[in-house]
Write a protein that holds these residues in place. Sequence first.
Motif, PDB file in Angstrom:
ATOM      1  N   PHE A 113       0.835  -1.200   0.000  1.00 28.51           N
ATOM      2  CA  PHE A 113       0.000   0.000   0.000  1.00 28.51           C
ATOM      3  C   PHE A 113       0.872   1.254   0.000  1.00 28.51           C
ATOM      4  CE2 PHE A 113      -2.093   3.358   2.491  1.00 28.51           C
ATOM      5  CZ  PHE A 113      -3.170   3.611   1.658  1.00 28.51           C
ATOM      6  N   LEU A 114       1.905   1.251   0.859  1.00 30.07           N
ATOM      7  CA  LEU A 114       2.792   2.413   0.919  1.00 30.07           C
ATOM      8  C   LEU A 114       3.551   2.603  -0.394  1.00 30.07           C
ATOM      9  CD1 LEU A 114       4.250   2.198   4.536  1.00 30.07           C
ATOM     10  CD2 LEU A 114       2.634   3.872   3.636  1.00 30.07           C
ATOM     11  N   GLU A 115       3.989   1.498  -0.990  1.00 36.37           N
ATOM     12  CA  GLU A 115       4.677   1.603  -2.278  1.00 36.37           C
ATOM     13  C   GLU A 115       3.735   2.159  -3.344  1.00 36.37           C
ATOM     14  OE1 GLU A 115       6.169  -2.307  -3.009  1.00 36.37           O
ATOM     15  OE2 GLU A 115       7.945  -2.011  -1.754  1.00 36.37           O
ATOM     16  N   ALA A 116       2.488   1.697  -3.352  1.00 34.45           N
ATOM     17  CA  ALA A 116       1.517   2.199  -4.327  1.00 34.45           C
ATOM     18  C   ALA A 116       1.252   3.687  -4.093  1.00 34.45           C
ATOM     19  CB  ALA A 116       0.215   1.404  -4.226  1.00 34.45           C
ATOM     20  N   GLU A 117       1.106   4.064  -2.837  1.00 36.87           N
ATOM     21  CA  GLU A 117       0.853   5.474  -2.526  1.00 36.87           C
ATOM     22  C   GLU A 117       2.062   6.335  -2.887  1.00 36.87           C
ATOM     23  OE1 GLU A 117      -1.963   7.090  -1.449  1.00 36.87           O
ATOM     24  OE2 GLU A 117      -2.892   5.155  -1.899  1.00 36.87           O
ATOM     25  N   MET A 118       3.246   5.825  -2.599  1.00 37.50           N
ATOM     26  CA  MET A 118       4.447   6.592  -2.943  1.00 37.50           C
ATOM     27  C   MET A 118       4.590   6.742  -4.456  1.00 37.50           C
ATOM     28  SD  MET A 118       5.884   7.755  -0.302  1.00 37.50           S
ATOM     29  CE  MET A 118       7.447   8.248  -0.964  1.00 37.50           C
ATOM     30  N   SER A 119       4.293   5.681  -5.200  1.00 39.00           N
ATOM     31  CA  SER A 119       4.375   5.812  -6.662  1.00 39.00           C
ATOM     32  C   SER A 119       3.306   6.766  -7.168  1.00 39.00           C
ATOM     33  CB  SER A 119       4.246   4.441  -7.327  1.00 39.00           C
ATOM     34  OG  SER A 119       2.961   3.900  -7.106  1.00 39.00           O
ATOM     35  N   LYS A 120       2.128   6.755  -6.529  1.00 43.55           N
ATOM     36  CA  LYS A 120       1.073   7.681  -6.913  1.00 43.55           C
ATOM     37  C   LYS A 120       1.500   9.120  -6.627  1.00 43.55           C
ATOM     38  CE  LYS A 120      -2.996   6.374  -5.592  1.00 43.55           C
ATOM     39  NZ  LYS A 120      -4.201   6.165  -4.757  1.00 43.55           N
ATOM     40  N   VAL A 121       2.089   9.335  -5.442  1.00 44.50           N
ATOM     41  CA  VAL A 121       2.550  10.681  -5.070  1.00 44.50           C
ATOM     42  C   VAL A 121       3.671  11.120  -6.003  1.00 44.50           C
ATOM     43  CG1 VAL A 121       3.791  11.947  -3.264  1.00 44.50           C
ATOM     44  CG2 VAL A 121       1.793  10.585  -2.675  1.00 44.50           C
ATOM     45  N   THR A 122       4.572  10.192  -6.337  1.00 44.13           N
ATOM     46  CA  THR A 122       5.663  10.521  -7.258  1.00 44.13           C
ATOM     47  C   THR A 122       5.112  10.900  -8.623  1.00 44.13           C
ATOM     48  OG1 THR A 122       7.078   8.972  -6.082  1.00 44.13           O
ATOM     49  CG2 THR A 122       7.794   9.642  -8.271  1.00 44.13           C
ATOM     50  N   GLY A 123       4.107  10.143  -9.089  1.00 47.88           N
ATOM     51  CA  GLY A 123       3.467  10.472 -10.373  1.00 47.88           C
ATOM     52  C   GLY A 123       2.778  11.820 -10.325  1.00 47.88           C
ATOM     53  N   GLN A 124       2.088  12.093  -9.219  1.00 47.05           N
ATOM     54  CA  GLN A 124       1.426  13.387  -9.083  1.00 47.05           C
ATOM     55  C   GLN A 124       2.456  14.515  -9.045  1.00 47.05           C
ATOM     56  OE1 GLN A 124      -0.930  12.945  -5.545  1.00 47.05           O
ATOM     57  NE2 GLN A 124      -2.646  11.986  -6.637  1.00 47.05           N
ATOM     58  N   ALA A 125       3.567  14.296  -8.354  1.00 46.80           N
ATOM     59  CA  ALA A 125       4.611  15.329  -8.289  1.00 46.80           C
ATOM     60  C   ALA A 125       5.198  15.573  -9.673  1.00 46.80           C
ATOM     61  CB  ALA A 125       5.711  14.907  -7.309  1.00 46.80           C
ATOM     62  N   ALA A 126       5.400  14.488 -10.438  1.00 47.00           N
ATOM     63  CA  ALA A 126       5.924  14.653 -11.798  1.00 47.00           C
ATOM     64  C   ALA A 126       4.911  15.410 -12.664  1.00 47.00           C
ATOM     65  CB  ALA A 126       6.232  13.286 -12.414  1.00 47.00           C
ATOM     66  N   ASP A 127       3.634  15.061 -12.529  1.00 41.89           N
ATOM     67  CA  ASP A 127       2.591  15.780 -13.280  1.00 41.89           C
ATOM     68  C   ASP A 127       2.559  17.255 -12.894  1.00 41.89           C
ATOM     69  OD1 ASP A 127       1.921  13.434 -14.522  1.00 41.89           O
ATOM     70  OD2 ASP A 127       0.128  13.050 -13.297  1.00 41.89           O
ATOM     71  N   LEU A 128       2.676  17.522 -11.583  1.00 36.91           N
ATOM     72  CA  LEU A 128       2.680  18.911 -11.129  1.00 36.91           C
ATOM     73  C   LEU A 128       3.900  19.658 -11.656  1.00 36.91           C
ATOM     74  CD1 LEU A 128       1.428  18.631  -7.449  1.00 36.91           C
ATOM     75  CD2 LEU A 128       0.244  19.674  -9.380  1.00 36.91           C
ATOM     76  N   ARG A 129       5.058  18.991 -11.673  1.00 35.29           N
ATOM     77  CA  ARG A 129       6.250  19.636 -12.223  1.00 35.29           C
ATOM     78  C   ARG A 129       6.050  19.995 -13.688  1.00 35.29           C
ATOM     79  NH1 ARG A 129       9.655  15.370 -10.644  1.00 35.29           N
ATOM     80  NH2 ARG A 129       9.656  15.511  -8.410  1.00 35.29           N
ATOM     81  N   ILE A 130       5.498  19.039 -14.429  1.00 36.05           N
ATOM     82  CA  ILE A 130       5.249  19.300 -15.857  1.00 36.05           C
ATOM     83  C   ILE A 130       4.255  20.438 -16.011  1.00 36.05           C
ATOM     84  CG2 ILE A 130       4.210  18.301 -17.937  1.00 36.05           C
ATOM     85  CD1 ILE A 130       5.401  15.599 -17.046  1.00 36.05           C
ATOM     86  N   ASP A 131       3.191  20.424 -15.191  1.00 37.95           N
ATOM     87  CA  ASP A 131       2.177  21.479 -15.258  1.00 37.95           C
ATOM     88  C   ASP A 131       2.776  22.837 -14.896  1.00 37.95           C
ATOM     89  OD1 ASP A 131      -0.429  22.460 -15.644  1.00 37.95           O
ATOM     90  OD2 ASP A 131      -0.833  22.363 -13.470  1.00 37.95           O
ATOM     91  N   VAL A 132       3.589  22.861 -13.833  1.00 36.59           N
ATOM     92  CA  VAL A 132       4.218  24.129 -13.417  1.00 36.59           C
ATOM     93  C   VAL A 132       5.179  24.614 -14.501  1.00 36.59           C
ATOM     94  CG1 VAL A 132       5.851  25.114 -11.752  1.00 36.59           C
ATOM     95  CG2 VAL A 132       3.896  23.799 -10.943  1.00 36.59           C
ATOM     96  N   LYS A 133       5.944  23.700 -15.075  1.00 34.37           N
ATOM     97  CA  LYS A 133       6.882  24.085 -16.126  1.00 34.37           C
ATOM     98  C   LYS A 133       6.130  24.628 -17.333  1.00 34.37           C
ATOM     99  CE  LYS A 133      10.803  22.548 -18.759  1.00 34.37           C
ATOM    100  NZ  LYS A 133      11.689  21.485 -19.143  1.00 34.37           N
ATOM    101  N   THR A 134       5.026  23.970 -17.688  1.00 35.10           N
ATOM    102  CA  THR A 134       4.215  24.447 -18.815  1.00 35.10           C
ATOM    103  C   THR A 134       3.678  25.845 -18.528  1.00 35.10           C
ATOM    104  OG1 THR A 134       3.567  22.167 -19.270  1.00 35.10           O
ATOM    105  CG2 THR A 134       2.243  23.883 -20.275  1.00 35.10           C
TER     106      THR A 134
END
Length: 166
Positions: free
Chosen positions: A101-122
Amino acid sequence: MYLRTLLLLLVLGAISAFAAVNWEAFTTPTTLSLVFATVQAPLGLVMLGIAAMLTVLFLVFLVYLQTSVIIEARRYARELRTQRELAEKAEASRFTQLRSFLEAEMSKVTGQAADLRIDVKTRLDQLDQNLRSAIEQAGNTLAAYIGELEDHLERGAAGTNSNPPV
């Protein structure tokens, strides 16, 4: 337990000594009534035999009771061991579930952070582009105003040169 065993042996020894000292009285025949018949037998030996039989029955009952208690204790120990193993397996399973569960949540958070980085960069790129175009427009407007001022100044300077002062 040692004290009880010693006390029991002492009582049995006292009874044996009493029977040995009074053996003649124990073996004297007496008329005994068995409710439906009468018999000639030594009362002391009959009573001693009944006491011995009760003692043997008591010892058999005691052995049976201790054996059943030991068997029951072993069964409980086996059940306890089984339950402990089940609890340990369940705990390990819960740890595994928690880890996944923690690994899934961490990968989800990592994906969200990457999406946010891309969104902020855009957004930053878009803001940079908008700012550059606004600066370019402001520069163009300023250049146009400066060009207008130069035209007015040139016309005004040309108009003062054509009308000499009188």
